[in-house]
Design an enzyme around this catalytic site. Structure first.
Site, PDB file in Angstrom:
ATOM      1  N   GLU A  69       0.824  -1.097  -0.072  1.00  0.00           N
ATOM      2  CA  GLU A  69      -0.221  -0.051  -0.123  1.00  0.00           C
ATOM      3  C   GLU A  69       1.005   1.182  -0.037  1.00  0.00           C
ATOM      4  O   GLU A  69       0.585   2.216  -0.622  1.00  0.00           O
ATOM      5  CB  GLU A  69      -0.957   0.124   1.133  1.00  0.00           C
ATOM      6  CG  GLU A  69      -1.902  -1.144   1.456  1.00  0.00           C
ATOM      7  CD  GLU A  69      -1.327  -2.330   2.036  1.00  0.00           C
ATOM      8  OE1 GLU A  69      -0.096  -2.893   1.804  1.00  0.00           O
ATOM      9  OE2 GLU A  69      -2.117  -2.985   2.862  1.00  0.00           O
ATOM     10  N   CYS A  72      -0.508   0.861   7.312  1.00  0.00           N
ATOM     11  CA  CYS A  72      -0.845   1.480   6.270  1.00  0.00           C
ATOM     12  C   CYS A  72      -2.415   2.052   6.301  1.00  0.00           C
ATOM     13  O   CYS A  72      -2.758   2.531   5.419  1.00  0.00           O
ATOM     14  CB  CYS A  72      -0.957   0.160   5.242  1.00  0.00           C
ATOM     15  SG  CYS A  72       0.803  -0.534   4.677  1.00  0.00           S
TER      16      CYS A  72
HETATM   17  N1  THU Z   1       2.425  -6.471   3.992  1.00  0.00           N
HETATM   18  C1  THU Z   1       1.928  -5.330   2.952  1.00  0.00           C
HETATM   19  O1  THU Z   1       2.619  -5.350   1.882  1.00  0.00           O
HETATM   20  N2  THU Z   1       0.821  -4.985   3.377  1.00  0.00           N
HETATM   21  C2  THU Z   1       0.126  -5.104   4.347  1.00  0.00           C
HETATM   22  O2  THU Z   1      -0.872  -4.097   4.830  1.00  0.00           O
HETATM   23  C3  THU Z   1       0.403  -6.074   5.238  1.00  0.00           C
HETATM   24  C4  THU Z   1       1.660  -6.801   5.321  1.00  0.00           C
HETATM   25  C5  THU Z   1       3.914  -6.840   3.854  1.00  0.00           C
HETATM   26  C6  THU Z   1       4.889  -6.564   4.756  1.00  0.00           C
HETATM   27  C7  THU Z   1       5.890  -7.688   4.530  1.00  0.00           C
HETATM   28  O3  THU Z   1       6.608  -7.846   3.385  1.00  0.00           O
HETATM   29  C8  THU Z   1       4.806  -9.004   4.267  1.00  0.00           C
HETATM   30  O4  THU Z   1       3.772  -8.457   4.079  1.00  0.00           O
HETATM   31  C9  THU Z   1       4.578  -9.570   5.724  1.00  0.00           C
HETATM   32  O5  THU Z   1       4.239  -8.927   6.816  1.00  0.00           O
END
Ligand code: THU
Length: 143
Positions: free
Chosen positions: A58, A93
């Site tokens: 995000e 996020c």
């Molecule tokens: N992650 C995201 O990209 N967005 C989120 O809202 C939740 C978590 C990613 C961060 C990390 O690279 C992986 O998911 C595991 O936490």
């Protein structure tokens, strides 16, 4: 193609998730947002060997929007997890989305095949939020 992946925003979130760099968590995430002027921006998570330096999908999509001059998010799709456990935006996020989205912003969560698993407003994900207008509601303290 399913009816849902015919939605261009869902298709963008599914496609960008494929480009995630997530060698540590193995948890790939994609996000695609539509700006108020209709443009679509997308991002994927980009992890780092120094774990806290990783960035969320995000955040990447928001950064792309802002760099292109966009300021307001009209809707967003987050793609990750699986049918039993959708990828909901992390706390950080949710706050980043609040900066550029109204409380009624629609946040759709889809699985890697593009099936819609959950639909929430930003206010449901982040109730009683602190946002840009909150800062306008206090008298400045001059010292
Ligand atoms: N992650 C995201 O990209 N967005 C989120 O809202 C939740 C978590 C990613 C961060 C990390 O690279 C992986 O998911 C595991 O936490």
């Amino acid at each position: 193609m399913t009816a849902e992946s015919a939605d261009p925003l869902i298709a963008a979130a599914v496609a960008v998730r494929e480009r995630a760099y997530a060698p540590y968590s193995r948890f790939a995430v994609g996000a695609a947002l539509r700006c108020d002027d209709g443009r679509v921006f997308s991002g994927c998570n980009v992890e780092n060997a120094a774990y806290p330096e990783g960035i969320c999908a995000e955040g990447g999509a928001i950064a792309a929007m802002v760099a292109a001059g966009g300021r307001r998010i009209h809707e967003i799709v987050v793609c990750g997890g699986n049918e039993a456990a959708p990828c909901t935006p992390c706390g950080g996020c949710r706050q980043k989305l609040r900066e550029f989205g109204e409380p009624d912003l629609s946040v759709r969560m889809v699985d890697p095949a593009g099936r819609v698993l959950l639909v929430r407003t930003l206010a449901e994900l982040l109730p009683d939020s602190f946002g840009p207008t909150t800062l306008l509601q206090t008298d400045p303290v001059v010292k």
